[in-house]
Design an enzyme around this catalytic site. Sequence first.
Site, PDB file in Angstrom:
ATOM      1  N   SER A 108       0.917  -1.279   0.154  1.00 23.85           N
ATOM      2  CA  SER A 108      -0.088  -0.008   0.029  1.00 23.85           C
ATOM      3  C   SER A 108       0.791   1.358   0.124  1.00 23.85           C
ATOM      4  O   SER A 108       1.977   1.345   0.462  1.00 23.85           O
ATOM      5  CB  SER A 108      -0.831  -0.027   1.116  1.00 23.85           C
ATOM      6  N   SER A 109       0.277   2.355  -0.342  1.00 24.27           N
ATOM      7  CA  SER A 109       1.089   3.634  -0.686  1.00 24.27           C
ATOM      8  C   SER A 109       1.557   4.109   0.824  1.00 24.27           C
ATOM      9  O   SER A 109       2.415   5.205   0.893  1.00 24.27           O
ATOM     10  CB  SER A 109       0.386   4.585  -1.471  1.00 24.27           C
ATOM     11  N   CYS A 110       0.767   3.768   1.640  1.00 21.79           N
ATOM     12  CA  CYS A 110       1.117   4.141   3.238  1.00 21.79           C
ATOM     13  C   CYS A 110       2.321   3.729   3.725  1.00 21.79           C
ATOM     14  O   CYS A 110       2.725   4.018   4.886  1.00 21.79           O
ATOM     15  CB  CYS A 110      -0.008   3.736   4.071  1.00 21.79           C
ATOM     16  N   TYR A 137      -0.118  -0.835  10.031  1.00 19.50           N
ATOM     17  CA  TYR A 137      -0.602  -1.470   8.567  1.00 19.50           C
ATOM     18  C   TYR A 137       0.740  -1.301   7.855  1.00 19.50           C
ATOM     19  O   TYR A 137       1.437  -2.002   6.921  1.00 19.50           O
ATOM     20  CB  TYR A 137      -1.689  -0.866   7.854  1.00 19.50           C
ATOM     21  N   LYS A 141       3.298  -3.956   6.021  1.00 22.06           N
ATOM     22  CA  LYS A 141       3.438  -4.072   4.581  1.00 22.06           C
ATOM     23  C   LYS A 141       4.970  -3.761   4.182  1.00 22.06           C
ATOM     24  O   LYS A 141       5.465  -4.424   3.225  1.00 22.06           O
ATOM     25  CB  LYS A 141       2.592  -3.084   3.858  1.00 22.06           C
ATOM     26  N   HIS A 180     -12.865   2.936   3.852  1.00 18.34           N
ATOM     27  CA  HIS A 180     -12.070   4.047   3.213  1.00 18.34           C
ATOM     28  C   HIS A 180     -12.877   5.213   2.688  1.00 18.34           C
ATOM     29  O   HIS A 180     -14.175   5.108   2.717  1.00 18.34           O
ATOM     30  CB  HIS A 180     -11.206   3.682   2.057  1.00 18.34           C
TER      31      HIS A 180
HETATM   32  O1  GFB Z   1      -9.574   6.608   2.745  1.00 16.36           O
HETATM   33  P1  GFB Z   1      -9.094   6.868   4.141  1.00 16.36           P
HETATM   34  O2  GFB Z   1      -9.969   6.665   5.407  1.00 16.36           O
HETATM   35  O3  GFB Z   1      -7.493   6.700   4.355  1.00 16.36           O
HETATM   36  O4  GFB Z   1      -9.117   8.627   4.245  1.00 16.36           O
HETATM   37  P2  GFB Z   1      -6.044   7.198   4.024  1.00 16.36           P
HETATM   38  C1  GFB Z   1      -8.694   9.338   3.397  1.00 16.36           C
HETATM   39  C2  GFB Z   1      -8.971  10.917   3.793  1.00 16.36           C
HETATM   40  O5  GFB Z   1     -10.271  11.181   3.554  1.00 16.36           O
HETATM   41  C3  GFB Z   1      -8.648  11.312   4.973  1.00 16.36           C
HETATM   42  C4  GFB Z   1     -10.836  11.891   4.844  1.00 16.36           C
HETATM   43  O6  GFB Z   1      -8.244  12.626   5.170  1.00 16.36           O
HETATM   44  C5  GFB Z   1     -10.155  11.396   5.752  1.00 16.36           C
HETATM   45  O7  GFB Z   1      -9.955  11.954   6.988  1.00 16.36           O
HETATM   46  N1  GFB Z   1     -12.315  11.573   4.764  1.00 16.36           N
HETATM   47  C6  GFB Z   1     -13.271  12.424   4.810  1.00 16.36           C
HETATM   48  C7  GFB Z   1     -12.773  10.188   5.069  1.00 16.36           C
HETATM   49  N2  GFB Z   1     -14.656  11.740   5.002  1.00 16.36           N
HETATM   50  C8  GFB Z   1     -14.183  10.451   5.205  1.00 16.36           C
HETATM   51  C9  GFB Z   1     -14.952   9.443   5.480  1.00 16.36           C
HETATM   52  O8  GFB Z   1     -16.380   9.454   5.802  1.00 16.36           O
HETATM   53  N3  GFB Z   1     -14.450   8.129   5.852  1.00 16.36           N
HETATM   54  C10 GFB Z   1     -13.093   7.937   5.717  1.00 16.36           C
HETATM   55  N4  GFB Z   1     -12.639   6.682   5.921  1.00 16.36           N
HETATM   56  N5  GFB Z   1     -12.120   9.011   5.436  1.00 16.36           N
HETATM   57  C11 GFB Z   1      -5.450   4.675   4.171  1.00 16.36           C
HETATM   58  C12 GFB Z   1      -4.654   4.072   5.324  1.00 16.36           C
HETATM   59  O9  GFB Z   1      -5.369   6.019   4.760  1.00 16.36           O
HETATM   60  O10 GFB Z   1      -4.858   4.621   2.777  1.00 16.36           O
HETATM   61  C13 GFB Z   1      -4.776   2.503   4.810  1.00 16.36           C
HETATM   62  O11 GFB Z   1      -5.255   4.229   6.580  1.00 16.36           O
HETATM   63  C14 GFB Z   1      -4.366   2.319   3.401  1.00 16.36           C
HETATM   64  O12 GFB Z   1      -4.164   1.702   5.818  1.00 16.36           O
HETATM   65  C15 GFB Z   1      -5.178   3.382   2.587  1.00 16.36           C
HETATM   66  O13 GFB Z   1      -2.872   2.385   3.464  1.00 16.36           O
HETATM   67  C16 GFB Z   1      -4.384   3.138   0.937  1.00 16.36           C
HETATM   68  O14 GFB Z   1      -5.937   7.376   2.649  1.00 16.36           O
HETATM   69  O15 GFB Z   1      -5.965   8.419   5.007  1.00 16.36           O
END
Ligand code: GFB
Length: 309
Positions: A108-110, A137, A141, A180
């Site tokens: 993953s890109s994280c 995570y 990875k 996500h």
């Molecule tokens: O997709 P996401 O949960 O993960 O959040 P990451 C991306 C951005 O969207 C963050 C915002 O800045 C969140 O605060 N966001 C806004 C929301 N509204 C929402 C919502 O309702 N739900 C969610 N989930 N986010 C992930 C890693 O990071 O990237 C995983 O945690 C994995 O491990 C994945 O690597 C590819 O992009 O921040």
Amino acid sequence: MEKDSKIYVAGHRGLVGSAIVRNLKKNGYKNIITRTHRELDLTDQLAVRNFFESERPEYVFLAAAYVGGINANNKYPADFIYKNLQIQNNVIKASHDFKVKKLLFLGSSCIYPKNCHQPIKEEYLLSGCLEPTNEGYALAKIAGLKMCQFFKKQYEDNFISCMPTNLYGPNDNYDLETSHVMPALIRKFHDAKVNNKPYVEVWGTGKPIREFLHVDDMADACVFLMENYDGLEHVNIGTGKEISIKELAEMIKDIIGYDGEIKFDKTKPDGTPRKLLDVSKLEKLGWKYKVELGDGIRNLWNVYKIKNC
Ligand code: GFB
């Protein structure tokens, strides 16, 4: 891979695994083996060894993982590091012991540092501190990626790794606590439109910037790498395009046709400010994404609303 090669897709019911199975079948691969979580617990080393000993797969797509969005990663770091280390250790070691011809590990890109130079090149790995919200995570990875490299160095196993950007598409998780951003916002805007809600709450400030790749493109890239890449270094997979969370919310709002307000909940974390991948290595190998973000969101919402009307 031959069309009758024995191919094991670990995690075949998930977002990426199901897309890989669709892609393999579309491309005429006939000998695909899968196991549900109930049939095979990948955190159980003995069960994994017994499966590999009896099935003897030739190719393995390691798409199984314990995954979630920013909220789940932030709340359950022990689960994310332990379960993912268990899954990948068991599958990679069994692939070595039972002489799998080639394994593709999905990361993953994280894995890249929080404040990384952008766009992020593969060689920036381990050049700085990780984003705290998904450190568990990310460390798992990174360990999986390094394990594949070390098995290749020490034993000449053909184990390769890829690092995708944020993914979306069919068979995603829509639980608002663990999902996500893409499925979460599609569900929120759809629900607000159907129930005439006055506003939709978006987490964070809306300022973070993300790159999004449709999972059908991801699957195509995985099969492409399995057929064409044997290198030691991992390969980034993405579109090379980015969008802020605010602009994404506005795009989804327009596509769904919701006319209420967007409110930002700044008590929720933003996470990594930006994580745009440099995809030039994959493009030089001869692969490029096809599904544009607007089309991908439109198609996904059409599938979602049929199941949730
Ligand atoms: O997709 P996401 O949960 O993960 O959040 P990451 C991306 C951005 O969207 C963050 C915002 O800045 C969140 O605060 N966001 C806004 C929301 N509204 C929402 C919502 O309702 N739900 C969610 N989930 N986010 C992930 C890693 O990071 O990237 C995983 O945690 C994995 O491990 C994945 O690597 C590819 O992009 O921040």
